[in-house]
Design a protein around this motif. Sequence first.
Motif, PDB file in Angstrom:
ATOM      1  N   GLN A  54      27.720  52.760  49.058  1.00  9.97           N
ATOM      2  CA  GLN A  54      27.806  52.843  47.996  1.00  9.97           C
ATOM      3  C   GLN A  54      29.574  52.687  47.804  1.00  9.97           C
ATOM      4  OE1 GLN A  54      27.078  56.976  46.028  1.00  9.97           O
ATOM      5  NE2 GLN A  54      25.421  56.373  46.270  1.00  9.97           N
ATOM      6  N   ASN A  55      30.320  52.778  48.598  1.00 12.19           N
ATOM      7  CA  ASN A  55      32.351  52.730  49.106  1.00 12.19           C
ATOM      8  C   ASN A  55      31.939  51.112  49.414  1.00 12.19           C
ATOM      9  OD1 ASN A  55      32.123  55.828  48.266  1.00 12.19           O
ATOM     10  ND2 ASN A  55      32.708  55.542  50.848  1.00 12.19           N
ATOM     11  N   GLU A  56      30.900  50.588  50.032  1.00  7.62           N
ATOM     12  CA  GLU A  56      31.476  49.303  50.092  1.00  7.62           C
ATOM     13  C   GLU A  56      31.057  48.570  49.398  1.00  7.62           C
ATOM     14  OE1 GLU A  56      31.626  46.515  52.978  1.00  7.62           O
ATOM     15  OE2 GLU A  56      31.963  48.719  53.361  1.00  7.62           O
ATOM     16  N   VAL A  57      29.617  49.099  48.261  1.00  5.22           N
ATOM     17  CA  VAL A  57      29.261  48.204  46.909  1.00  5.22           C
ATOM     18  C   VAL A  57      30.741  48.223  45.970  1.00  5.22           C
ATOM     19  CG1 VAL A  57      28.089  47.967  45.069  1.00  5.22           C
ATOM     20  CG2 VAL A  57      27.229  48.407  47.581  1.00  5.22           C
ATOM     21  N   ARG A  58      31.407  48.905  46.031  1.00  4.60           N
ATOM     22  CA  ARG A  58      32.825  49.905  45.437  1.00  4.60           C
ATOM     23  C   ARG A  58      33.876  48.418  45.576  1.00  4.60           C
ATOM     24  NH1 ARG A  58      33.218  54.981  45.913  1.00  4.60           N
ATOM     25  NH2 ARG A  58      31.356  55.665  44.608  1.00  4.60           N
ATOM     26  N   GLN A  59      33.947  49.075  46.999  1.00  4.71           N
ATOM     27  CA  GLN A  59      35.301  47.433  47.250  1.00  4.71           C
ATOM     28  C   GLN A  59      34.132  46.164  46.794  1.00  4.71           C
ATOM     29  OE1 GLN A  59      35.527  48.760  51.170  1.00  4.71           O
ATOM     30  NE2 GLN A  59      36.560  50.949  50.757  1.00  4.71           N
ATOM     31  N   LEU A  60      33.445  46.227  47.216  1.00  2.99           N
ATOM     32  CA  LEU A  60      32.816  44.343  47.298  1.00  2.99           C
ATOM     33  C   LEU A  60      33.161  44.619  45.668  1.00  2.99           C
ATOM     34  CD1 LEU A  60      30.115  44.409  49.654  1.00  2.99           C
ATOM     35  CD2 LEU A  60      32.238  43.489  49.775  1.00  2.99           C
ATOM     36  N   ARG A  61      32.495  45.532  44.816  1.00  4.01           N
ATOM     37  CA  ARG A  61      32.700  45.344  43.402  1.00  4.01           C
ATOM     38  C   ARG A  61      33.762  44.537  43.443  1.00  4.01           C
ATOM     39  NH1 ARG A  61      27.233  48.770  41.247  1.00  4.01           N
ATOM     40  NH2 ARG A  61      26.603  47.328  41.329  1.00  4.01           N
ATOM     41  N   LYS A  62      34.978  45.139  43.643  1.00  4.47           N
ATOM     42  CA  LYS A  62      36.458  45.178  43.091  1.00  4.47           C
ATOM     43  C   LYS A  62      37.008  43.744  43.689  1.00  4.47           C
ATOM     44  CE  LYS A  62      37.849  49.488  43.121  1.00  4.47           C
ATOM     45  NZ  LYS A  62      38.835  50.903  43.400  1.00  4.47           N
ATOM     46  N   ALA A  63      36.488  43.650  44.893  1.00  2.44           N
ATOM     47  CA  ALA A  63      37.014  42.237  45.658  1.00  2.44           C
ATOM     48  C   ALA A  63      36.246  41.244  44.719  1.00  2.44           C
ATOM     49  CB  ALA A  63      36.398  42.090  47.060  1.00  2.44           C
ATOM     50  N   GLU A  64      35.763  41.027  44.506  1.00  2.00           N
ATOM     51  CA  GLU A  64      34.406  40.549  43.244  1.00  2.00           C
ATOM     52  C   GLU A  64      35.637  40.004  41.723  1.00  2.00           C
ATOM     53  OE1 GLU A  64      30.009  38.913  41.418  1.00  2.00           O
ATOM     54  OE2 GLU A  64      30.529  41.337  41.959  1.00  2.00           O
ATOM     55  N   GLU A  65      35.379  40.957  41.275  1.00  2.00           N
ATOM     56  CA  GLU A  65      36.388  41.207  40.194  1.00  2.00           C
ATOM     57  C   GLU A  65      37.748  40.189  40.812  1.00  2.00           C
ATOM     58  OE1 GLU A  65      36.775  44.597  38.570  1.00  2.00           O
ATOM     59  OE2 GLU A  65      34.604  45.160  38.714  1.00  2.00           O
ATOM     60  N   VAL A  67      38.359  38.024  43.023  1.00  2.00           N
ATOM     61  CA  VAL A  67      37.867  36.748  42.941  1.00  2.00           C
ATOM     62  C   VAL A  67      37.854  35.727  41.921  1.00  2.00           C
ATOM     63  CG1 VAL A  67      36.730  35.407  44.411  1.00  2.00           C
ATOM     64  CG2 VAL A  67      37.505  36.848  45.518  1.00  2.00           C
ATOM     65  N   GLN A  68      37.194  36.441  40.946  1.00  2.00           N
ATOM     66  CA  GLN A  68      36.792  36.158  39.876  1.00  2.00           C
ATOM     67  C   GLN A  68      38.027  35.614  38.561  1.00  2.00           C
ATOM     68  OE1 GLN A  68      33.826  38.379  37.832  1.00  2.00           O
ATOM     69  NE2 GLN A  68      31.954  37.220  39.073  1.00  2.00           N
ATOM     70  N   GLU A  70      41.116  35.595  39.666  1.00  2.00           N
ATOM     71  CA  GLU A  70      41.706  34.487  40.991  1.00  2.00           C
ATOM     72  C   GLU A  70      41.202  32.764  39.946  1.00  2.00           C
ATOM     73  OE1 GLU A  70      41.656  35.267  44.842  1.00  2.00           O
ATOM     74  OE2 GLU A  70      42.996  37.465  44.234  1.00  2.00           O
ATOM     75  N   ILE A  71      40.139  32.836  39.753  1.00  2.00           N
ATOM     76  CA  ILE A  71      39.803  31.403  39.557  1.00  2.00           C
ATOM     77  C   ILE A  71      39.729  31.361  38.131  1.00  2.00           C
ATOM     78  CG2 ILE A  71      37.664  30.571  39.830  1.00  2.00           C
ATOM     79  CD1 ILE A  71      36.088  32.142  42.197  1.00  2.00           C
ATOM     80  N   ARG A  72      39.304  32.395  37.751  1.00  2.00           N
ATOM     81  CA  ARG A  72      40.116  31.876  35.868  1.00  2.00           C
ATOM     82  C   ARG A  72      41.289  31.287  35.765  1.00  2.00           C
ATOM     83  NH1 ARG A  72      38.389  36.916  34.270  1.00  2.00           N
ATOM     84  NH2 ARG A  72      36.217  36.421  34.574  1.00  2.00           N
ATOM     85  N   SER A  73      42.267  32.583  36.400  1.00  2.00           N
ATOM     86  CA  SER A  73      43.898  31.757  35.641  1.00  2.00           C
ATOM     87  C   SER A  73      44.354  30.608  36.482  1.00  2.00           C
ATOM     88  CB  SER A  73      44.560  33.528  36.828  1.00  2.00           C
ATOM     89  OG  SER A  73      44.602  33.260  37.951  1.00  2.00           O
ATOM     90  N   ALA A  74      43.242  30.408  37.305  1.00  2.00           N
ATOM     91  CA  ALA A  74      43.483  28.935  38.459  1.00  2.00           C
ATOM     92  C   ALA A  74      43.021  28.338  37.215  1.00  2.00           C
ATOM     93  CB  ALA A  74      42.927  29.012  40.411  1.00  2.00           C
TER      94      ALA A  74
END
Length: 177
Positions: A54-65, A67-68, A70-74
């Motif tokens: 669960q902790n790893e999934v939370r960290q991955l979701r934060k990282a995904e957000e 990245v998204q 950063e992509i949106r702003s770029a």
Amino acid sequence: MGASQSNGQVVLRSETPVQFAPDVIEQLSERQASSTPTPERQSTLDEHIRTRIQNEVRQLRKAEEQVQEEIRSALEKENLDREKTMAGEASVNAEAGAGSVKSSAALLGDLEEIRVKIDRFQTRKSLVNYPELKASQDALISCYKSHLNSSLQCWKEVANFKASVSQLEKEYFKTLQ
């Protein structure tokens, strides 16, 4: 009596032989032979693994957000830069007389102009200022609706409507001269 540890095993040396009850030996050999932990230990391990997942999934979701975002702003920055360069090219092309590419602000202004023109067209189309033309149009429409299968019976209304339009055209051309 000496004790030494190697590889997690304790070796005891004694001058008197030590004997264990057969059920103790059997229980120890079963535990050693069995690779599965006890149910209590297994539930503790399962809970620990679930928590880590669960902790790893939370960290991955934060990282995904992140990245998204950063992509949106770029992409926004790229679109703004593209609009600026297109607007610059449009002004150069407009000066040269070529086709132009407009920015979104310029397009919104053009859209508003078109809306105003449509509104003016709709007011002219309403025939409010030309009651005789409106009356002949209404008479023609009602005749066509009442004679759906025999529209040729509306020839008088058609002639009246044509005369009204002709009269209006003559008046319009007089204003142009």
